[in-house]
Write an enzyme that holds these catalytic residues in place. Structure first.
Site, PDB file in Angstrom:
ATOM      1  N   ASP A  12       1.883   3.934   3.119  1.00 53.88           N
ATOM      2  CA  ASP A  12       0.857   4.808   2.544  1.00 53.88           C
ATOM      3  C   ASP A  12       1.493   5.969   1.782  1.00 53.88           C
ATOM      4  O   ASP A  12       1.660   5.900   0.559  1.00 53.88           O
ATOM      5  CB  ASP A  12      -0.071   5.302   3.660  1.00 53.88           C
ATOM      6  N   ASP A  13       1.796   7.066   2.456  1.00 53.99           N
ATOM      7  CA  ASP A  13       2.426   8.259   1.869  1.00 53.99           C
ATOM      8  C   ASP A  13       3.566   8.666   2.795  1.00 53.99           C
ATOM      9  O   ASP A  13       3.439   9.634   3.570  1.00 53.99           O
ATOM     10  CB  ASP A  13       1.404   9.396   1.740  1.00 53.99           C
TER      11      ASP A  13
ATOM     12  N   HIS B  29      -9.754   1.187  -0.822  1.00 51.37           N
ATOM     13  CA  HIS B  29      -9.600   1.903   0.437  1.00 51.37           C
ATOM     14  C   HIS B  29     -10.938   1.908   1.163  1.00 51.37           C
ATOM     15  O   HIS B  29     -11.972   2.287   0.596  1.00 51.37           O
ATOM     16  CB  HIS B  29      -9.188   3.352   0.180  1.00 51.37           C
TER      17      HIS B  29
ATOM     18  N   GLU C 238     -10.937   3.479   6.901  1.00 50.91           N
ATOM     19  CA  GLU C 238      -9.980   4.467   7.407  1.00 50.91           C
ATOM     20  C   GLU C 238     -10.796   5.615   7.991  1.00 50.91           C
ATOM     21  O   GLU C 238     -10.856   5.802   9.202  1.00 50.91           O
ATOM     22  CB  GLU C 238      -9.059   4.956   6.286  1.00 50.91           C
TER      23      GLU C 238
ATOM     24  N   HIS D 241       1.299   4.954  -2.253  1.00 51.69           N
ATOM     25  CA  HIS D 241       0.901   5.882  -3.324  1.00 51.69           C
ATOM     26  C   HIS D 241       2.163   6.508  -3.909  1.00 51.69           C
ATOM     27  O   HIS D 241       2.935   7.129  -3.177  1.00 51.69           O
ATOM     28  CB  HIS D 241      -0.014   6.964  -2.768  1.00 51.69           C
TER      29      HIS D 241
ATOM     30  N   HIS E 241       0.850  -1.194   0.000  1.00 57.04           N
ATOM     31  CA  HIS E 241       0.000   0.000   0.000  1.00 57.04           C
ATOM     32  C   HIS E 241       0.883   1.241   0.000  1.00 57.04           C
ATOM     33  O   HIS E 241       1.272   1.753   1.059  1.00 57.04           O
ATOM     34  CB  HIS E 241      -0.917  -0.018   1.233  1.00 57.04           C
TER      35      HIS E 241
END
Length: 328
Positions: free
Chosen positions: A271-272, A190, A193, A12, A10
């Site tokens: 994630d980021d 997604h 969350e 981005h 996961h």
């Protein structure tokens, strides 16, 4: 924990762009995006919805296939430094050619070439998952799905949805997911969350996904937790992201430990990462401190992650040998 071989599912691509890389690109292009950085040069945002705006502002300076090739190398260098041997990254044709299939092919070619170079030079393997952007709406999602279907294969291996979970329902995007499924792509979404347990249940039921991005709020419904464990649905858990965005107050309060204890197939991702001041190595270190997980637990999670990866069998076995080599 840096030396443990890791599998990340996961990530981005634009969200993994180092701030210095984006600042440098903006300077080259004389683009004024200084407002998205703090005084130390890090990304600056107030909450998740402001984060989405900052994310898109940072992405706005990525305007050519060459930019994405450079980005791919920068991101993979960071991942490899944390011991990641295999990664799946979310890619959005929305940002790469405006969902035009021909333009998307050019961007994809540039990213694949960069990924091949990184595999030769750094030993990290990358595959792509195309995501539609939920808050852009179902019509644009259809265009994104067509880009995915046209380029499905050994490198584009999955399809998903990201963005603001509070916009629409998963079933609004069913056409896009059916299109991707018919093209042979594996599916993730997604959910869980910012949406509660029902968002996870809806994504599994209405879209037929086998993985959930985040999914951690399933813990609020133990019947759902049992269902996820029974069905073998994999959660792409990003603890550092959840904590940075204020969903949970700290690492010990994060539900990944309880989800794992209850038999849910959890994985670990960033994630980021620069937005949340994390790396895969840091995620491992903080989970070790919070739950006293030893290397055996992390090895098991890496194997779970590889089993859940969307790559072909030959790639999976090649990566499996890297995981096993450390324990030989």
């Amino acid at each position: 924990m840096t030396d443990l071989p890791k599998v990340e599912l996961h990530l981005h691509l634009e969200g993994a762009a180092p701030p210095a890389f984006i600042r440098g690109l903006a300077k080259e292009k004389k683009a004024d995006i200084g407002g998205i950085f703090d005084e130390r040069g890090n990304y600056k945002y107030k909450d998740f919805w402001d984060f989405l705006k900052v994310y898109e502002a940072a992405t706005s300076v990525l305007t050519s296939p060459e930019d994405y090739a450079r980005l791919t190398l920068a991101v993979l260098e960071e991942s490899a430094a944390s011991g990641v041997v295999y990664s799946e990254t979310f890619l959005s044709p929305d940002f790469c050619g405006g969902r035009d299939v021909g333009a998307w092919r050019e961007y994809l070619h540039a990213m694949r070439e960069a990924a091949d170079r990184a595999e030769r030079d750094m030993g990290i393997t990358l595959r792509g998952i195309i995501t539609c952007i939920r808050h852009f709406g179902p019509d644009k999602a259809r265009e994104t799905a067509l880009c995915a279907a046209e380029t499905a294969g050994d490198w584009i291996v999955g399809f998903g949805i990201a963005g603001d979970e509070k916009v629409g329902k998963p079933r609004d995007y069913l056409w896009s997911f059916d299109c991707a499924r018919e093209a042979g792509l594996r599916l993730t979404a997604h959910a869980g969350e910012w949406g509660g347990p029902d968002s996870v249940r809806d994504a599994v039921r209405d879209l037929g996904v086998e993985r959930i991005g985040h999914g951690v709020r399933a813990i609020e419904d133990l019947a759902l937790v049992d269902e996820l464990a029974e069905k073998g649905i994999v959660l792409e858990v990003c603890p550092g992201s959840n904590i940075a965005l204020g969903i949970y107050p700290g690492w010990r309060q994060h539900p990944i430990g309880e989800l794992h204890r209850r038999g849910v197939r959890v994985t670990i991702s960033t994630d980021d990462p620069p937005f949340f001041h994390t790396t895969m190595a840091r995620e491992y270190d903080r989970l070790n401190a919070a739950f006293d997980w030893d290397e055996g637990v992390f090895d098991g999670i890496a194997r779970t992650s590889l089993d859940a990866a969307f790559c072909d069998g030959d790639t999976r076995e090649r990566i499996r040998k890297k995981l096993e080599a450390r324990n030989a």
